[in-house]
Design a protein around this motif. Structure first.
Motif, PDB file in Angstrom:
ATOM      1  N   ARG A 167      -3.462  -7.500  10.036  1.00 18.83           N
ATOM      2  CA  ARG A 167      -2.999  -6.685  11.164  1.00 18.83           C
ATOM      3  C   ARG A 167      -2.736  -5.245  10.732  1.00 18.83           C
ATOM      4  N   VAL A 168      -2.183  -5.047   9.540  1.00 20.36           N
ATOM      5  CA  VAL A 168      -1.868  -3.704   9.088  1.00 20.36           C
ATOM      6  C   VAL A 168      -3.141  -2.910   8.828  1.00 20.36           C
ATOM      7  N   ARG A 169      -4.194  -3.586   8.383  1.00 19.70           N
ATOM      8  CA  ARG A 169      -5.444  -2.887   8.029  1.00 19.70           C
ATOM      9  C   ARG A 169      -6.358  -2.650   9.217  1.00 19.70           C
ATOM     10  N   ARG A 170      -6.019  -3.179  10.381  1.00 20.24           N
ATOM     11  CA  ARG A 170      -6.888  -2.985  11.545  1.00 20.24           C
ATOM     12  C   ARG A 170      -6.931  -1.521  11.943  1.00 20.24           C
ATOM     13  N   GLU A 193       0.836  -1.207   0.000  1.00 12.70           N
ATOM     14  CA  GLU A 193       0.000   0.000   0.000  1.00 12.70           C
ATOM     15  C   GLU A 193       0.872   1.260   0.000  1.00 12.70           C
ATOM     16  N   ASP A 194       1.874   1.236  -0.860  1.00 14.95           N
ATOM     17  CA  ASP A 194       2.767   2.376  -1.112  1.00 14.95           C
ATOM     18  C   ASP A 194       3.666   2.741   0.058  1.00 14.95           C
ATOM     19  N   GLY A 195       3.739   1.882   1.067  1.00 21.61           N
ATOM     20  CA  GLY A 195       4.642   2.122   2.188  1.00 21.61           C
ATOM     21  C   GLY A 195       5.725   1.058   2.249  1.00 21.61           C
ATOM     22  N   ALA A 196       6.930   1.452   2.650  1.00 22.40           N
ATOM     23  CA  ALA A 196       8.059   0.534   2.740  1.00 22.40           C
ATOM     24  C   ALA A 196       8.105  -0.117   4.121  1.00 22.40           C
ATOM     25  N   TYR A 197       8.244  -1.433   4.129  1.00 19.92           N
ATOM     26  CA  TYR A 197       8.418  -2.192   5.367  1.00 19.92           C
ATOM     27  C   TYR A 197       9.825  -2.786   5.366  1.00 19.92           C
ATOM     28  N   LEU A 198      10.650  -2.305   6.289  1.00 19.62           N
ATOM     29  CA  LEU A 198      11.995  -2.844   6.423  1.00 19.62           C
ATOM     30  C   LEU A 198      11.920  -4.255   7.002  1.00 19.62           C
ATOM     31  N   VAL A 199      12.726  -5.151   6.481  1.00 20.20           N
ATOM     32  CA  VAL A 199      12.847  -6.508   7.021  1.00 20.20           C
ATOM     33  C   VAL A 199      14.277  -6.629   7.527  1.00 20.20           C
ATOM     34  N   HIS A 219      10.852   7.085  16.481  1.00 17.36           N
ATOM     35  CA  HIS A 219       9.890   7.161  15.377  1.00 17.36           C
ATOM     36  C   HIS A 219       9.219   5.808  15.147  1.00 17.36           C
ATOM     37  N   LEU A 220       9.988   4.714  15.263  1.00 21.00           N
ATOM     38  CA  LEU A 220       9.419   3.380  15.039  1.00 21.00           C
ATOM     39  C   LEU A 220       8.324   3.049  16.050  1.00 21.00           C
ATOM     40  N   ALA A 221       8.382   3.649  17.222  1.00 20.85           N
ATOM     41  CA  ALA A 221       7.353   3.387  18.232  1.00 20.85           C
ATOM     42  C   ALA A 221       5.969   3.801  17.755  1.00 20.85           C
ATOM     43  N   LYS A 222       5.891   4.649  16.719  1.00 19.52           N
ATOM     44  CA  LYS A 222       4.604   5.081  16.168  1.00 19.52           C
ATOM     45  C   LYS A 222       4.127   4.195  15.022  1.00 19.52           C
ATOM     46  N   LEU A 223       4.964   3.234  14.609  1.00 24.45           N
ATOM     47  CA  LEU A 223       4.671   2.408  13.432  1.00 24.45           C
ATOM     48  C   LEU A 223       4.517   0.947  13.835  1.00 24.45           C
ATOM     49  N   PRO A 224       3.871   0.127  12.995  1.00 18.90           N
ATOM     50  CA  PRO A 224       3.788  -1.305  13.293  1.00 18.90           C
ATOM     51  C   PRO A 224       5.149  -1.979  13.155  1.00 18.90           C
ATOM     52  N   VAL A 225       5.536  -2.716  14.188  1.00 17.52           N
ATOM     53  CA  VAL A 225       6.784  -3.479  14.168  1.00 17.52           C
ATOM     54  C   VAL A 225       6.442  -4.906  14.599  1.00 17.52           C
ATOM     55  N   PHE A 226       6.712  -5.877  13.717  1.00 22.22           N
ATOM     56  CA  PHE A 226       6.309  -7.266  13.952  1.00 22.22           C
ATOM     57  C   PHE A 226       7.516  -8.184  14.052  1.00 22.22           C
ATOM     58  N   ARG A 227       7.342  -9.257  14.855  1.00 19.73           N
ATOM     59  CA  ARG A 227       8.234 -10.409  14.819  1.00 19.73           C
ATOM     60  C   ARG A 227       7.480 -11.542  14.135  1.00 19.73           C
ATOM     61  N   VAL A 238       4.382 -19.165   4.884  1.00 20.78           N
ATOM     62  CA  VAL A 238       4.539 -17.884   4.193  1.00 20.78           C
ATOM     63  C   VAL A 238       3.185 -17.359   3.732  1.00 20.78           C
ATOM     64  N   ALA A 239       2.341 -18.255   3.201  1.00 19.60           N
ATOM     65  CA  ALA A 239       1.003 -17.836   2.772  1.00 19.60           C
ATOM     66  C   ALA A 239       0.185 -17.334   3.958  1.00 19.60           C
ATOM     67  N   THR A 240       0.308 -18.018   5.098  1.00 18.72           N
ATOM     68  CA  THR A 240      -0.396 -17.576   6.303  1.00 18.72           C
ATOM     69  C   THR A 240       0.136 -16.224   6.777  1.00 18.72           C
ATOM     70  N   LEU A 241       1.449 -16.047   6.702  1.00 16.69           N
ATOM     71  CA  LEU A 241       2.055 -14.786   7.107  1.00 16.69           C
ATOM     72  C   LEU A 241       1.513 -13.627   6.271  1.00 16.69           C
ATOM     73  N   ALA A 242       1.407 -13.815   4.965  1.00 11.08           N
ATOM     74  CA  ALA A 242       0.909 -12.753   4.098  1.00 11.08           C
ATOM     75  C   ALA A 242      -0.513 -12.353   4.491  1.00 11.08           C
ATOM     76  N   ALA A 243      -1.363 -13.351   4.716  1.00 11.73           N
ATOM     77  CA  ALA A 243      -2.746 -13.058   5.085  1.00 11.73           C
ATOM     78  C   ALA A 243      -2.832 -12.383   6.447  1.00 11.73           C
ATOM     79  N   ASP A 244      -2.064 -12.881   7.415  1.00  6.15           N
ATOM     80  CA  ASP A 244      -2.110 -12.304   8.763  1.00  6.15           C
ATOM     81  C   ASP A 244      -1.506 -10.897   8.786  1.00  6.15           C
TER      82      ASP A 244
END
Length: 380
Positions: A377-380, A171-177, A350-358, A367-373
């Protein structure tokens, strides 16, 4: 070939192009169509590491000339430099030193890849660096390496925070891995880029972050995507045998078919798009962070990361301003402005304001489950 001849004129039948690197201009001259093509393939799409094509409107800040010649020309130039100039050493890449020869108004550097005995040379004069190297697949890569090194130094001088990280776009946002070597950064980033709707892949191993008024912007460094067969297995990719990649498939006897094998398949950004079916995005605003674990023996999980764990992982994987990413600045890259990068504490705040997942995955089903989950979570 003498140094004076090499630096006083461009090679015959050469092509010339101009690249914009942030606010600076590079003039690129080469007599090798293969080297020119590799530059185009590497910095694609435009904006990778802040590099894009431009016109010759302004005087270049630096000219890079690439001359492919017989190996005897290279050894002859280096022999004469050794006989007439003052010998020293320099750090070509981190912890890898090579000879240099300081002459009157120029310096000759010996170029040698850590995995090859093939020798090339680079002559540095004011406002110009000139490569003299053999016509070979390895030699064709030196021009891209020099452009990438120059662009990295310009970015660092401008105040980029550099992280050991892969990234994907959703959704046009970068998620660092972000994670240590072997954690599964590349696998997780490319897998989510393939499965999430309207997603994209940014790059492998290194991201540059610049702070603005609205937050951080992430720019990809175009290093090849390096993955082994275990990563492809986790993503459910099985048709790699038919791929025609520039670097070739790992040879027989390599350990790339092991889950954590050291030998890896290397794909350029264009090849990632072609064979893994994802769009490549050069830069995007920072939207969040994923801290992965890819392990066949681990169970699946996805949840919020604690601030303590986030700080620990990111601190270990942050390249500070003093970290010698590419050895010393032997190219003497001219930069127009210098700024300190944002502090790590400011970035973590700054990261404290953004979603950070383990997360933890070990199979294609995980992997398919991870994508769906993740999407849920991001859309909540």
């Amino acid at each position: 070939m003498f140094v004076s001849d090499l630096v006083s004129r461009d090679p015959d039948r050469a092509t010339t192009r101009h690249l914009r690197v942030r606010d600076q201009t590079l003039k690129i001259v080469t007599n090798s169509p293969e080297a020119d093509g590799l530059v185009s393939e590497t910095f694609c799409p435009p904006g990778m590491l802040g590099v894009s094509e431009t016109g010759p409107e302004a005087e270049p800040d630096l000219t890079v000339v690439d001359v492919a010649q017989d190996p005897s020309e290279v050894t002859g130039l280096l022999r004469r430099a050794a006989e007439t100039a003052r010998r020293g050493e320099y750090e070509l890449t981190r912890h890898y030193r090579q000879p240099r020869f300081d002459g009157e108004g120029h310096t000759v550097f010996v170029l040698r890849d850590q995995n090859s005995d093939e020798v090339a040379a680079l002559v540095r004069t004011e406002g110009r660096v000139t490569l003299l190297r053999p016509r070979s697949g390895l030699g064709d890569r030196w021009l891209t390496r020099i452009v990438r090194d120059v662009a990295t130094r310009i970015a660092k001088a401008a105040g980029s925070l550099v992280l050991h990280s892969s990234a994907f776009v959703y959704e046009d946002g970068a998620y660092l891995v972000i994670g240590d070597s072997g954690a599964g950064k590349s696998t997780t980033a490319i897998a989510l880029a393939r499965l999430l709707p309207s997603a994209g892949w940014m790059g492998n191993d290194r991201m540059h972050l610049d702070r603005g008024e609205a937050g951080y912007r992430v720019t990809a460094c175009p290093l090849p995507l390096a993955i082994n067969k275990g990563s492809l297995d986790v993503m459910g990719v099985t048709d790699f045998g038919s791929w025609s990649v520039r670097a070739g498939l790992p040879p027989a006897g390599s350990d790339w078919d092991r889950f954590h094998g050291e030998d890896k398949l290397k794909l350029s950004s264009q090849e990632v798009g072609r064979y893994l079916g994802v769009r490549v995005v050069p830069d995007a605003p920072l939207a969040g962070v994923v801290l992965p674990r890819v392990d066949r023996g681990a169970g699946y999980s996805l949840g919020p990361a604690s601030s303590a764990h986030t700080a620990e992982v990111i601190t270990r994987n942050c390249f500070s301003l003093d970290d010698n990413l590419y050895g010393e600045d032997w190219l003497d890259v001219p930069v127009r402005r210098r700024a300190a990068p944002p502090s790590l504490d400011a970035f973590l705040e700054h990261l404290a304001k953004l979603p950070v997942f383990r997360c933890s995955v070990g199979s294609a089903a995980d992997v398919a489950t991870l994508a769906a989950d993740f999407e849920d979570r991001v859309r909540r």
